[in-house]
Design a protein around this motif. Sequence first.
Motif, PDB file in Angstrom:
ATOM      1  N   UNK A 326     -12.074 -21.594 -56.719  1.00 38.98           N
ATOM      2  CA  UNK A 326     -10.915 -21.250 -55.897  1.00 38.98           C
ATOM      3  C   UNK A 326     -11.058 -21.852 -54.511  1.00 38.98           C
ATOM      4  N   UNK A 327     -10.159 -21.499 -53.616  1.00 39.12           N
ATOM      5  CA  UNK A 327     -10.192 -22.033 -52.249  1.00 39.12           C
ATOM      6  C   UNK A 327     -11.505 -21.677 -51.558  1.00 39.12           C
ATOM      7  N   UNK A 328     -11.965 -20.432 -51.773  1.00 38.18           N
ATOM      8  CA  UNK A 328     -13.231 -19.990 -51.152  1.00 38.18           C
ATOM      9  C   UNK A 328     -14.383 -20.881 -51.604  1.00 38.18           C
ATOM     10  N   UNK A 329     -14.395 -21.232 -52.879  1.00 40.05           N
ATOM     11  CA  UNK A 329     -15.453 -22.102 -53.424  1.00 40.05           C
ATOM     12  C   UNK A 329     -15.495 -23.428 -52.673  1.00 40.05           C
ATOM     13  N   UNK A 330     -14.334 -24.054 -52.580  1.00 38.53           N
ATOM     14  CA  UNK A 330     -14.275 -25.350 -51.900  1.00 38.53           C
ATOM     15  C   UNK A 330     -14.618 -25.219 -50.417  1.00 38.53           C
ATOM     16  N   UNK A 331     -14.163 -24.141 -49.793  1.00 36.31           N
ATOM     17  CA  UNK A 331     -14.457 -23.942 -48.366  1.00 36.31           C
ATOM     18  C   UNK A 331     -15.956 -23.822 -48.105  1.00 36.31           C
ATOM     19  N   UNK A 332     -16.682 -23.227 -49.041  1.00 34.73           N
ATOM     20  CA  UNK A 332     -18.146 -23.120 -48.905  1.00 34.73           C
ATOM     21  C   UNK A 332     -18.763 -24.513 -48.793  1.00 34.73           C
ATOM     22  N   UNK A 336     -20.319 -26.539 -45.311  1.00 33.62           N
ATOM     23  CA  UNK A 336     -21.694 -27.037 -45.245  1.00 33.62           C
ATOM     24  C   UNK A 336     -21.742 -28.538 -45.034  1.00 33.62           C
ATOM     25  N   UNK A 337     -20.842 -29.273 -45.688  1.00 33.78           N
ATOM     26  CA  UNK A 337     -20.785 -30.729 -45.507  1.00 33.78           C
ATOM     27  C   UNK A 337     -20.435 -31.094 -44.078  1.00 33.78           C
ATOM     28  N   UNK A 338     -19.516 -30.328 -43.490  1.00 33.81           N
ATOM     29  CA  UNK A 338     -19.145 -30.567 -42.090  1.00 33.81           C
ATOM     30  C   UNK A 338     -20.319 -30.287 -41.156  1.00 33.81           C
ATOM     31  N   UNK A 343     -18.547 -35.782 -42.803  1.00 33.20           N
ATOM     32  CA  UNK A 343     -17.111 -35.552 -42.738  1.00 33.20           C
ATOM     33  C   UNK A 343     -16.358 -36.253 -43.861  1.00 33.20           C
ATOM     34  N   UNK A 344     -16.778 -37.481 -44.193  1.00 31.09           N
ATOM     35  CA  UNK A 344     -16.098 -38.218 -45.272  1.00 31.09           C
ATOM     36  C   UNK A 344     -16.212 -37.462 -46.599  1.00 31.09           C
ATOM     37  N   UNK A 345     -17.419 -36.951 -46.865  1.00 34.76           N
ATOM     38  CA  UNK A 345     -17.621 -36.214 -48.111  1.00 34.76           C
ATOM     39  C   UNK A 345     -16.836 -34.901 -48.099  1.00 34.76           C
ATOM     40  N   UNK A 346     -16.738 -34.303 -46.918  1.00 39.22           N
ATOM     41  CA  UNK A 346     -15.963 -33.063 -46.777  1.00 39.22           C
ATOM     42  C   UNK A 346     -14.487 -33.336 -47.073  1.00 39.22           C
ATOM     43  N   UNK A 369     -11.581 -28.835 -38.243  1.00 38.18           N
ATOM     44  CA  UNK A 369     -11.282 -28.940 -36.819  1.00 38.18           C
ATOM     45  C   UNK A 369     -12.539 -28.780 -35.972  1.00 38.18           C
ATOM     46  N   UNK A 370     -13.375 -27.840 -36.377  1.00 41.58           N
ATOM     47  CA  UNK A 370     -14.627 -27.607 -35.656  1.00 41.58           C
ATOM     48  C   UNK A 370     -15.518 -28.847 -35.704  1.00 41.58           C
ATOM     49  N   UNK A 371     -15.560 -29.494 -36.868  1.00 40.17           N
ATOM     50  CA  UNK A 371     -16.362 -30.700 -37.022  1.00 40.17           C
ATOM     51  C   UNK A 371     -15.842 -31.820 -36.122  1.00 40.17           C
TER      52      UNK A 371
END
Length: 447
Positions: A326-332, A336-338, A343-346, A369-371
Amino acid sequence: MGTRQLESVVRERCRSGTVTIAEVSRLFDRLLATSDPVPSIYPFNHLFMALVRMKNITNYYPTVFSLFNRLTLNKHISPDGCTYSILINCCTRVDRVRLAFVLLGRFLKVRSGTEARLFNPLLKGLCKDNRIHEVAAIVLNKMPKLGCIPDLFSYNILMNGLCKIGQIDKAEELVDYMVSKGLQPDVVTYTTLIDGLCKKGLLDKATQMLQCMISKGLEPNIVTYNALMDMLCKKGEIEKAEELLDFMVSKGIQPDIVTYTTLIDGLCKKGLLDRANQMLQCMITKGLEPNVVTYNALMDVLCKKGEIEKAEELLDFMVSKGVQPGIVTYNIFIDRLCKKGLLDKANQMVQCMISKGLEPDVVTFNVLMDMLCKKGEIEKAEELLDFMVSKGVQPDIVTYNILIDGLCKKGLLDKAEQMLQCMISEGLEPDVITYSALRCTVQTRRN
């Protein structure tokens, strides 16, 4: 086939849980065509209930009302309170609360009295829409004026609503009020209060409420224990949560997916990944399949430990088990990637998420945005803000704090203050993080 035999067939088919919408329509037509004798309203109610219980009721609700309108045209069969209650429940399930009010009004016009069961589905719908004060007005004023006595279910719905908006004191007062009306609190009443107290962080009061419940001869259920366990885990008291698990099992109550997921999440947040994995294995051996929340907890701790490859392996395993991220999964993963500067991988992960039909939420945008702000790319961060708003995603206080901090660090003090004013105009109150960033602005200007 005679009328009574047809009614029996309808009842059995509806109770089977396997009746289809096409079959409901056919049986409905056959009932309407039967006249010797005229069928009662009860088989029609069975058909309406079968439709409302279908998972994809959002697609089928026009059929429900089409059948209802046909029924009302029949001069020999009159919908009763149960019929209207089922239809009102249907309305609230598909977020048509206004139509539910219309149906209630229609019923009250033709009936001199009514029952609480007619109001209760409407009360649930209002609670779902966070219209708690309307629920209170109906239960405490409107229903009694109409000669309808609220039942225990009515009070429990209102209590749940009050707890939902954090008004625990009023919920506790409601218990005394309902007792004064001759109603005794049940397991749902106490569990609702315990859950509300736990969500407010009032663990001691929640424990006292549990003891009060037991002293009344009421046995806590799995929902009661899960609420307490969640609170203990959030407080980091994992040992006490595990003790509660053992106590619960000793009482003959078997843990469910929520129980195990709560404990796994608590163990992960404490960094106890090995114990979390053991809990996962225990869960699986009990025949319980982990859900997306369970996997998210494990992936989150792996990502925070910097073990992104292991987290990705777990993601693949999860998908192979038929559990969709779900969205939470991808946000995790995006978070971490950020944080690792990838950033490209994110961004690739964001595109993957979108390709799966999932729209980025405020958390996704905040992470990106933080990144950008940390990389000093404040213009891109502002562009992302505009894009986010264009997508209908409203910025929250975290969004503004990220941008205000980024603008301050770039020395764009006027723009930072403009962003603060924009934030306030949106009804968001600055917090300690906002003021911390702005303090730098004041100090810079003084220097």
